[in-house]
Scaffold this motif. Structure first.
Motif, PDB file in Angstrom:
ATOM      1  N   LYS A 257       0.879  -1.181   0.000  1.00 31.39           N
ATOM      2  CA  LYS A 257       0.000   0.000   0.000  1.00 31.39           C
ATOM      3  C   LYS A 257       0.909   1.222   0.000  1.00 31.39           C
ATOM      4  O   LYS A 257       1.666   1.419   0.959  1.00 31.39           O
ATOM      5  N   ASP A 263      -8.216   6.806   0.956  1.00 36.29           N
ATOM      6  CA  ASP A 263      -9.155   6.231  -0.017  1.00 36.29           C
ATOM      7  C   ASP A 263      -8.874   6.922  -1.346  1.00 36.29           C
ATOM      8  O   ASP A 263      -9.412   8.005  -1.637  1.00 36.29           O
ATOM      9  N   VAL A 264      -7.998   6.308  -2.139  1.00 30.22           N
ATOM     10  CA  VAL A 264      -7.534   6.935  -3.382  1.00 30.22           C
ATOM     11  C   VAL A 264      -8.687   7.155  -4.349  1.00 30.22           C
ATOM     12  O   VAL A 264      -8.800   8.226  -4.968  1.00 30.22           O
ATOM     13  N   LEU A 265      -9.592   6.178  -4.473  1.00 28.35           N
ATOM     14  CA  LEU A 265     -10.708   6.297  -5.409  1.00 28.35           C
ATOM     15  C   LEU A 265     -11.598   7.488  -5.047  1.00 28.35           C
ATOM     16  O   LEU A 265     -11.976   8.286  -5.916  1.00 28.35           O
ATOM     17  N   LEU A 285      -3.456  12.535  -8.938  1.00 28.91           N
ATOM     18  CA  LEU A 285      -2.820  11.435  -8.209  1.00 28.91           C
ATOM     19  C   LEU A 285      -1.521  11.906  -7.544  1.00 28.91           C
ATOM     20  O   LEU A 285      -1.143  11.409  -6.480  1.00 28.91           O
ATOM     21  N   ALA A 316     -10.640   3.284 -10.398  1.00 29.21           N
ATOM     22  CA  ALA A 316     -10.584   2.166  -9.438  1.00 29.21           C
ATOM     23  C   ALA A 316      -9.312   1.350  -9.654  1.00 29.21           C
ATOM     24  O   ALA A 316      -8.716   0.848  -8.686  1.00 29.21           O
ATOM     25  N   ASP A 319      -6.590   3.175  -7.992  1.00 26.71           N
ATOM     26  CA  ASP A 319      -6.675   2.947  -6.541  1.00 26.71           C
ATOM     27  C   ASP A 319      -5.982   1.628  -6.180  1.00 26.71           C
ATOM     28  O   ASP A 319      -5.192   1.555  -5.239  1.00 26.71           O
ATOM     29  N   ASN A 323      -2.780   1.132  -3.727  1.00 23.72           N
ATOM     30  CA  ASN A 323      -2.945   0.509  -2.404  1.00 23.72           C
ATOM     31  C   ASN A 323      -3.199  -0.987  -2.431  1.00 23.72           C
ATOM     32  O   ASN A 323      -3.510  -1.583  -1.398  1.00 23.72           O
TER      33      ASN A 323
END
Length: 395
Positions: A257, A263-265, A285, A316, A319, A323
């Motif tokens: 990760k 919560d990247v998304l 990003l 997604a 993401d 992670n």
């Protein structure tokens, strides 16, 4: 041929060997220490960037690996990190705590070496550097033929010769060979606390990231570490990788990760909703991970362009790339850069109170040569002090 007699011969003038010699000398034992290196405490000297991470405030058996990590409990309890800190304080050595309980000298690792050599001298210990052991024979006690042509007879022989890590400093497997010669079991040995390497195809993707560091959570099986990770020209390094390398085995994958707790998304969706999604994906990003890493990941996932032009499925994937990166290293950098050796003289062959072998009276193994391996962060030095102290009370 010159023959000398001592109560105790210690092979290895590292942390464990010097500690043992001091304690035995203080008990009135005549002690000689031999080391094939040019100077005592060479691993101490280079450790911690030259400042020696000499112990960890949180040391417990939970920070050690081996067939039976509980073996270390007795020595660690009888001579703890608090005992060594007290010794450092009494020597007037200033120190400071870094992250995760790691203690370092304010000035230089050479202060720790000087403290130990001064204490050896005061205890009447005879130190011989540049001298190795060619042959050991068992009779009434031990007879050791040394590389300088002399012979030492002793009642107690303490093996503190370390493991195979960092061979350029003279590390060899001599201690394991002697253990086998004496009929003792030695567990499989392998490099530990070592950078991991990638195969050529994967390196093509990651080499542009060499030098990029992130705070990461790295997992192998059920074991995880949350520390810094560094991309290199060979693969991955940094504290989190060195830690997991002790648990990783060839053929297995690790999971990384690179923005733990984020919560990247959700962050990317929020950025997409803002200002009509005009921001470039790699820029958005890049607010979460280093810019160079963001550029490589967006290119790899085909997410070039503006956020408005990219669907949520692609976001997604980004993401997951940040992670949920699962990667299979091909190997490690080996003993050349490994900080320690995993494995060693099997602990079921030793007495946990004294570090003496159960089958050969008067023979002791201490420090890294034993199948007790600590995490990164001062734990291996504490094992050296503790095991050396324990043997020094008995040999």
């Amino acid at each position: 041929m010159k023959t000398e007699t001592f109560d105790v011969l210690v092979v290895g003038a590292g942390a464990a060997g010097m500690m043992c010699a001091i304690e035995a000398g203080r008990r009135g034992r005549s002690v000689r220490v031999v080391d094939h290196g040019r100077a005592p405490g060479e691993k101490i000297r280079i450790s911690g960037g030259g400042r020696c991470n000499f112990t960890n405030t949180g040391t417990s058996v939970a920070n050690f690996l081996g067939e039976n990590p509980m073996f270390a409990a007795s020595a660690l309890k009888r001579y703890s990190q608090r005992d060594f800190i007290k010794r450092v304080d009494e020597a007037g050595i200033a120190w400071h705590e870094k992250t995760l309980g790691q203690l370092f000298c304010d000035d230089s690792a050479k202060q720790i070496i000087r403290m130990l050599t001064d204490d050896m001298r005061a205890a009447g210990v005879v130190l011989s550097t540049g001298v190795g052991v060619d042959r050991v024979e068992v009779g009434e006690g031990f007879e050791a033929a040394l590389s300088d042509g002399s012979v030492v007879r002793c009642a107690s022989l303490v093996v503190a010769s370390g493991g195979k890590s960092i061979p350029k400093m003279g590390a060899t497997g001599w201690g394991y060979d002697l253990a086998r010669q004496m009929g003792l079991r030695v567990t499989e040995t392998r490099p530990a606390l070592v950078p991991l390497t990638f195969e050529a195809g994967l390196l093509e993707q990651t080499t542009p990231l060499a030098g990029v560091a992130v705070d990461a959570v790295v997992s192998a099986g059920k074991t995880r570490f949350e520390e810094a990770m560094l991309f290199t020209h060979r693969g991955l390094s940094g504290p989190a990788i060195l830690q997991i390398s002790s648990y990783w085995r060839e053929g297995e994958a690790i999971t990384v990760k690179m923005a733990p707790g984020v919560d990247v998304l959700s962050r990317l969706k929020a950025a997409k909703a803002d200002n009509g999604g005009k921001q470039a994906v790699h820029t958005a990003l890049g607010h979460i991970v280093p810019r160079r890493l963001a550029e490589v990941l967006t290119a790899r996932e085909g997410a070039n362009g503006k956020l408005a032009e990219v669907g949520d499925k692609v976001l997604a994937r980004l993401d997951a790339a940040v992670n949920g990166w699962t990667v299979k290293p091909v190997g490690s950098e080996g003993y050349r850069t490994a900080e320690v050796t995993l494995g060693g003289v099997a602990t079921d062959q030793l007495d946990q109170q004294t570090m003496a072998t159960k089958s050969v009276p008067g023979l002791y193994f201490i420090g890294e040569v034993v199948d007790v391996t600590g995490w990164l962060g001062g734990y291996n030095f504490q094992w050296a002090w503790s095991s050396g102290w324990a043997a020094g009370q008995a040999c």
